[in-house]
Scaffold this motif. Structure first.
Motif, mmCIF file in Angstrom:
data_model
loop_
_atom_site.group_PDB
_atom_site.id
_atom_site.type_symbol
_atom_site.label_atom_id
_atom_site.label_comp_id
_atom_site.label_asym_id
_atom_site.label_seq_id
_atom_site.Cartn_x
_atom_site.Cartn_y
_atom_site.Cartn_z
ATOM 1 N N HIS A 1 39.245 20.755 36.393
ATOM 2 C CA HIS A 1 38.732 21.960 35.741
ATOM 3 C C HIS A 1 37.871 22.810 36.683
ATOM 4 C CE1 HIS A 1 40.489 21.342 31.851
ATOM 5 N NE2 HIS A 1 40.180 20.063 31.937
ATOM 6 N N GLU A 2 37.227 22.169 37.634
ATOM 7 C CA GLU A 2 36.470 22.915 38.647
ATOM 8 C C GLU A 2 37.419 23.796 39.471
ATOM 9 O OE1 GLU A 2 34.610 21.516 42.817
ATOM 10 O OE2 GLU A 2 33.663 20.596 41.062
ATOM 11 N N LEU A 3 38.539 23.238 39.882
ATOM 12 C CA LEU A 3 39.519 24.011 40.646
ATOM 13 C C LEU A 3 40.165 25.102 39.781
ATOM 14 C CD1 LEU A 3 41.176 21.215 42.810
ATOM 15 C CD2 LEU A 3 39.572 22.979 43.550
ATOM 16 N N ALA A 4 40.350 24.816 38.498
ATOM 17 C CA ALA A 4 40.882 25.844 37.586
ATOM 18 C C ALA A 4 39.915 27.024 37.513
ATOM 19 C CB ALA A 4 41.120 25.249 36.200
ATOM 20 N N ARG A 5 38.613 26.742 37.416
ATOM 21 C CA ARG A 5 37.609 27.824 37.360
ATOM 22 C C ARG A 5 37.576 28.612 38.677
ATOM 23 N NH1 ARG A 5 37.822 25.298 33.079
ATOM 24 N NH2 ARG A 5 39.572 26.704 33.013
ATOM 25 N N GLN A 6 37.811 27.932 39.802
ATOM 26 C CA GLN A 6 37.858 28.636 41.085
ATOM 27 C C GLN A 6 39.043 29.596 41.128
ATOM 28 O OE1 GLN A 6 37.713 25.789 44.330
ATOM 29 N NE2 GLN A 6 35.738 24.987 43.639
ATOM 30 N N LEU A 7 40.174 29.178 40.611
ATOM 31 C CA LEU A 7 41.334 30.068 40.547
ATOM 32 C C LEU A 7 41.026 31.264 39.658
ATOM 33 C CD1 LEU A 7 44.274 30.834 41.140
ATOM 34 C CD2 LEU A 7 44.917 29.451 39.144
ATOM 35 N N GLU A 8 40.443 31.013 38.502
ATOM 36 C CA GLU A 8 40.101 32.102 37.588
ATOM 37 C C GLU A 8 39.131 33.087 38.251
ATOM 38 O OE1 GLU A 8 38.568 30.104 34.157
ATOM 39 O OE2 GLU A 8 40.549 29.408 33.538
ATOM 40 N N ALA A 9 38.164 32.568 38.997
ATOM 41 C CA ALA A 9 37.208 33.449 39.680
ATOM 42 C C ALA A 9 37.913 34.291 40.742
ATOM 43 C CB ALA A 9 36.087 32.624 40.310
ATOM 44 N N SER A 10 38.817 33.680 41.489
ATOM 45 C CA SER A 10 39.488 34.434 42.552
ATOM 46 C C SER A 10 40.440 35.487 41.977
ATOM 47 C CB SER A 10 40.219 33.490 43.516
ATOM 48 O OG SER A 10 41.275 32.821 42.880
ATOM 49 N N THR A 11 41.127 35.177 40.881
ATOM 50 C CA THR A 11 41.998 36.200 40.284
ATOM 51 C C THR A 11 41.159 37.305 39.636
ATOM 52 O OG1 THR A 11 42.261 34.964 38.196
ATOM 53 C CG2 THR A 11 43.952 34.639 39.920
ATOM 54 N N GLY A 12 40.015 36.938 39.101
ATOM 55 C CA GLY A 12 39.110 37.951 38.542
ATOM 56 C C GLY A 12 38.589 38.884 39.617
ATOM 57 N N ASP A 13 38.232 38.318 40.771
ATOM 58 C CA ASP A 13 37.775 39.147 41.899
ATOM 59 C C ASP A 13 38.878 40.086 42.366
ATOM 60 O OD1 ASP A 13 35.322 37.845 41.788
ATOM 61 O OD2 ASP A 13 35.743 36.542 43.522
ATOM 62 N N LEU A 14 40.095 39.579 42.449
ATOM 63 C CA LEU A 14 41.223 40.415 42.866
ATOM 64 C C LEU A 14 41.450 41.545 41.871
ATOM 65 C CD1 LEU A 14 43.606 40.954 44.795
ATOM 66 C CD2 LEU A 14 44.954 39.367 43.389
ATOM 67 N N ARG A 15 41.394 41.219 40.605
ATOM 68 C CA ARG A 15 41.553 42.249 39.567
ATOM 69 C C ARG A 15 40.484 43.335 39.724
ATOM 70 N NH1 ARG A 15 39.663 39.931 34.883
ATOM 71 N NH2 ARG A 15 37.782 41.079 35.332
ATOM 72 N N GLU A 16 39.238 42.934 39.974
ATOM 73 C CA GLU A 16 38.150 43.901 40.134
ATOM 74 C C GLU A 16 38.376 44.822 41.329
ATOM 75 O OE1 GLU A 16 35.560 44.718 38.149
ATOM 76 O OE2 GLU A 16 36.594 43.377 36.741
ATOM 77 N N VAL A 17 38.847 44.258 42.435
ATOM 78 C CA VAL A 17 39.100 45.053 43.639
ATOM 79 C C VAL A 17 40.147 46.123 43.366
ATOM 80 C CG1 VAL A 17 40.042 44.939 45.993
ATOM 81 C CG2 VAL A 17 38.373 43.255 45.248
ATOM 82 N N THR A 18 41.113 45.809 42.506
ATOM 83 C CA THR A 18 42.193 46.763 42.253
ATOM 84 C C THR A 18 41.780 47.893 41.311
ATOM 85 O OG1 THR A 18 43.132 45.487 40.407
ATOM 86 C CG2 THR A 18 43.976 45.020 42.637
ATOM 87 N N ARG A 19 40.584 47.834 40.770
ATOM 88 C CA ARG A 19 40.120 48.920 39.886
ATOM 89 C C ARG A 19 39.748 50.173 40.672
ATOM 90 N NH1 ARG A 19 37.325 46.797 34.512
ATOM 91 N NH2 ARG A 19 38.484 44.871 34.313
ATOM 92 N N SER A 20 39.438 50.019 41.938
ATOM 93 C CA SER A 20 39.074 51.163 42.782
ATOM 94 C C SER A 20 40.338 51.770 43.370
ATOM 95 C CB SER A 20 38.159 50.723 43.924
ATOM 96 O OG SER A 20 37.006 50.112 43.423
ATOM 97 N N GLN A 21 40.677 52.937 42.895
ATOM 98 C CA GLN A 21 41.871 53.625 43.383
ATOM 99 C C GLN A 21 41.469 54.705 44.378
ATOM 100 O OE1 GLN A 21 45.075 52.852 42.635
ATOM 101 N NE2 GLN A 21 44.439 51.175 41.315
ATOM 102 N N PRO A 22 42.250 55.047 45.337
ATOM 103 C CA PRO A 22 43.553 54.458 45.657
ATOM 104 C C PRO A 22 43.376 53.111 46.350
ATOM 105 C CG PRO A 22 43.039 56.133 47.268
ATOM 106 C CD PRO A 22 41.905 56.141 46.262
ATOM 107 N N LEU A 23 44.361 52.266 46.190
ATOM 108 C CA LEU A 23 44.316 50.945 46.807
ATOM 109 C C LEU A 23 44.752 51.017 48.261
ATOM 110 C CD1 LEU A 23 45.873 48.668 44.042
ATOM 111 C CD2 LEU A 23 43.464 49.039 44.566
ATOM 112 N N ASP A 24 44.090 50.223 49.060
ATOM 113 C CA ASP A 24 44.429 50.087 50.470
ATOM 114 C C ASP A 24 44.910 48.651 50.669
ATOM 115 O OD1 ASP A 24 44.586 49.846 53.211
ATOM 116 O OD2 ASP A 24 42.518 50.491 53.590
ATOM 117 N N ALA A 25 46.153 48.489 51.039
ATOM 118 C CA ALA A 25 46.742 47.157 51.173
ATOM 119 C C ALA A 25 45.947 46.264 52.120
ATOM 120 C CB ALA A 25 48.194 47.268 51.640
ATOM 121 N N THR A 26 45.368 46.833 53.168
ATOM 122 C CA THR A 26 44.612 46.006 54.113
ATOM 123 C C THR A 26 43.351 45.425 53.473
ATOM 124 O OG1 THR A 26 43.442 47.934 55.003
ATOM 125 C CG2 THR A 26 45.474 47.253 56.130
#
Length: 148
Positions: free
Chosen positions: A100-125
């Motif tokens: 469950h610790e590793l599951a929470r780490q995955l959830e945190a990393s996908t949440g961070d990625l989702r947050e980064v994509t809120r700033s448009q325009p996106l830069d692939a780098t």
């Protein structure tokens, strides 16, 4: 002869359609979710690695979808090991805290990625590092808890 061939053909088709996993079982549910996660992350990674054209809207949608999916499979791991052709090692049930610790780490990393994509325009780098963290979280759990 035609009837015999027809019966054999129907039997082969019926057996090939059965993979032995009830899609409504916990095993069937989590397999379906993990397949969706893999497809989504492969498409996103493909955009960042040049295998697919980068589409910022599609990437952002993928990040939202991946984040939602990352929160779903854990409910489909019952407290005792279920029957069936699972890729999960017995350690999933023996070391629940770590799992469950590793599951929470995955959830945190996908949440961070989702947050980064809120700033448009996106830069692939700028998406490479957060996507790498998602992939590292997946790999960490697979290394400890999945039969390869």
């Amino acid at each position: 002869m035609f009837q015999r061939l027809t019966v054999v053909l129907l039997a082969v088709l019926a057996l090939s359609a059965c993979d032995g996993v009830d899609p409504n079982s916990p095993l069937g549910q989590r397999k379906a979710i993990f397949k969706q996660m893999l497809k989504t992350s492969e498409d996103m990674g493909g955009m960042l690695r040049g295998r697919l054209p980068f589409d910022s809207g599609r990437f952002a949608e993928g990040a939202v979808h991946l984040d939602a999916l990352a929160r779903e499979p854990w409910q489909h791991f019952p407290m005792v090991r279920d029957e069936g052709d699972s890729s999960a090692r017995p350690e999933v049930w023996e070391r629940q805290t770590r799992f469950h610790e590793l599951a929470r780490q995955l959830e945190a990393s996908t949440g961070d990625l989702r947050e980064v994509t809120r700033s448009q325009p996106l830069d692939a780098t700028q998406l490479k590092v957060p996507m790498d963290r998602v992939e590292a979280a997946c790999k960490a759990c697979h290394s400890e808890f999945r039969n390869h």
